[in-house]
Enzyme design. Structure first.
Site, mmCIF file in Angstrom:
data_model
loop_
_atom_site.group_PDB
_atom_site.id
_atom_site.type_symbol
_atom_site.label_atom_id
_atom_site.label_comp_id
_atom_site.label_asym_id
_atom_site.label_seq_id
_atom_site.Cartn_x
_atom_site.Cartn_y
_atom_site.Cartn_z
ATOM 1 N N LYS A 221 0.845 -1.196 0.000
ATOM 2 C CA LYS A 221 0.000 0.000 0.000
ATOM 3 C C LYS A 221 0.881 1.246 0.000
ATOM 4 O O LYS A 221 1.793 1.379 0.815
ATOM 5 C CB LYS A 221 -0.915 -0.021 1.227
ATOM 6 C CG LYS A 221 -1.961 1.078 1.244
ATOM 7 C CD LYS A 221 -2.920 0.884 2.415
ATOM 8 C CE LYS A 221 -4.002 1.965 2.457
ATOM 9 N NZ LYS A 221 -4.972 1.740 3.552
ATOM 10 N N SER B 253 -9.449 2.405 1.792
ATOM 11 C CA SER B 253 -8.409 3.063 1.016
ATOM 12 C C SER B 253 -7.371 2.118 0.417
ATOM 13 O O SER B 253 -6.512 2.526 -0.369
ATOM 14 C CB SER B 253 -7.683 4.080 1.907
ATOM 15 O OG SER B 253 -7.113 3.429 3.046
ATOM 16 N N SER C 23 -10.766 -0.014 5.933
ATOM 17 C CA SER C 23 -10.001 0.089 4.692
ATOM 18 C C SER C 23 -9.302 -1.188 4.262
ATOM 19 O O SER C 23 -8.741 -1.234 3.172
ATOM 20 C CB SER C 23 -8.971 1.221 4.803
ATOM 21 O OG SER C 23 -9.615 2.474 4.810
#
Length: 400
Positions: free
Chosen positions: A79, A136, A160
């Site tokens: 990420k 996210s 997320s």
């Protein structure tokens, strides 16, 4: 070697450890898959091809010397907000993971975070290109279910990890708050990963915790309860029906016994905002936290597991979620700290995946991993997205 995109992390690590295939060959396969997928998927912000091949070559060297790496040669996405120096990334690389790139996350131009941004455009859901993968941890979920990597890192401050896992048809576990280093001072944001198999989820969290293995909970029948809305959420009926049916499969097979138990909480929205430091009502936030903690304590005195849909609605379009609060069923457990997992439950009429959320007592990740493994055996889900033509699917479900 079996088709690369069909292998999970456990299988890849075993092949590399036995030297049936080299880490370099696996990295090359991942990079080829990434190259093929990216023009459409847009899951990566940064490419690490040269570094990945160099790292894979070094893994082959240490494996040949007899060193045991639990994730030898497993390609991963990281990420973008976490990067290479993050605790999770460091631990995974120490165990042999090969980072092929940084995955997409949202930009700060929207209040909603259920999307991913790249310089080539928004990240698309691998099942339907007209929908978001969630966020996210958007690129991580898209990359995993497009078959680019078997594991990608995520973080979960309000859902997320779980939301993109649900909307892309993967597994996403939020461990108990406090067991792992958090990314925020409020202690809400917990490291995690998006994976395709229950055994990968177990291996991943055991590596982060520094344990040899996360023991699967003993085989007693678990007491469970179902809540479609936690007492305050407006949930799409199709999402609730599909998730409830998945819980029913576990009950019908004797893995859980469903009980009627009160699972109504106070809406944590304003409390979450205040705890994150964006609101002024800290006293009210603490009241909500204490009330919900007390209700959850009472609930888990009676049952082992709470089931809910992971999300109140299906993946929204790239224009945004409208009035739907996609985190409304997940962020209560970031505040309470309970471990929670999203497990693939099935597909809606529009072709998009639906997630079943399971929540357990603090520290009982093993219970959630057992349920994921049980449901995977009972109702195997696709290990790779099967893209559908948006024009041929119903369009009435997504909210504007």
């Amino acid at each position: 070697m079996q088709a690369y995109s069909e292998l999970d992390a456990v299988a890849i690590a075993a092949l590399v450890a036995r030297r049936d295939v080299s880490a370099v060959e696996v990295a090359q396969a991942a990079l080829m898959q990434k190259q093929a997928a990216e023009p459409r998927l847009r899951a990566f912000r940064k490419d690490f091809t040269e570094q990945a091949l160099a790292d894979a070559k070094e893994i082959d060297r240490v494996v040949a010397q007899g060193e045991r790496l639990r994730l030898a040669g497993v390609p991963i996405g990281v990420k973008a907000w976490d990067g290479l120096d993050d605790f999770q990334t460091v631990r995974l690389r120490q165990e042999g993971c090969v980072v092929i790139g940084l995955t997409s996350v949202p930009r700060s131009i929207t209040e909603w975070q259920t999307w991913g941004f790249t310089e080539h455009g928004p990240t698309v859901n691998p099942w339907r290109s007209d929908r978001t993968p969630g966020g996210s941890s958007a690129g991580s979920a898209a990359a995993v279910m497009a078959g680019v990597v078997p594991l990608a890192t995520a973080s979960d401050g309000a859902g997320s990890t779980r939301i993109p896992a649900a909307w892309c048809g993967a597994i996403g576990l939020k461990p108990t708050n406090g067991r792992l280093p958090t990314r925020d001072s409020a202690g809400l944001n917990v490291p995690g990963a998006i994976v395709r198999s229950a055994r990968d989820a177990a291996l991943h969290v055991s590596v982060l915790l520094g344990e040899e293995a996360i023991g699967v909970a003993h085989s007693k029948v678990l007491a469970a309860t179902w809540s479609a809305n936690l007492g305050y959420v407006d949930v799409d009926s199709e999402q609730a029906d599909i998730a409830r049916a998945a819980a029913g499969h576990l009950a019908d097979a004797g893995h859980v016994r469903l009980h009627r138990a009160r699972a109504d909480l106070l809406d944590p929205e304003l409390a979450w905002i205040a705890i994150r430091g964006a609101g002024d009502d800290l006293a009210d936030a603490e009241t909500v936290r204490q009330v919900n903690n007390a209700r959850l304590r009472e609930l888990f005195n009676d049952v082992d597991v709470l089931f809910t849909p992971t999300t109140p609605g299906p993946p929204h379009g790239h224009q945004g979620p409208g009035s739907t609060m996609s985190v409304s069923l997940t962020w209560a457990f970031n505040i309470s700290g309970h471990p929670a997992i999203s497990i693939p439950a099935g597909h809606a009429a529009d072709g998009t995946p639906v997630g079943l959320q399971a929540v357990a007592r603090h520290g009982e990740e093993d219970v959630l991993l057992r349920l994921a493994a049980d449901l995977e055996r009972l109702n195997p889900w696709p290990k790779r997205a099967r893209p559908t033509n948006p024009e041929s699917q119903p369009s009435s479900r997504p909210r504007p």
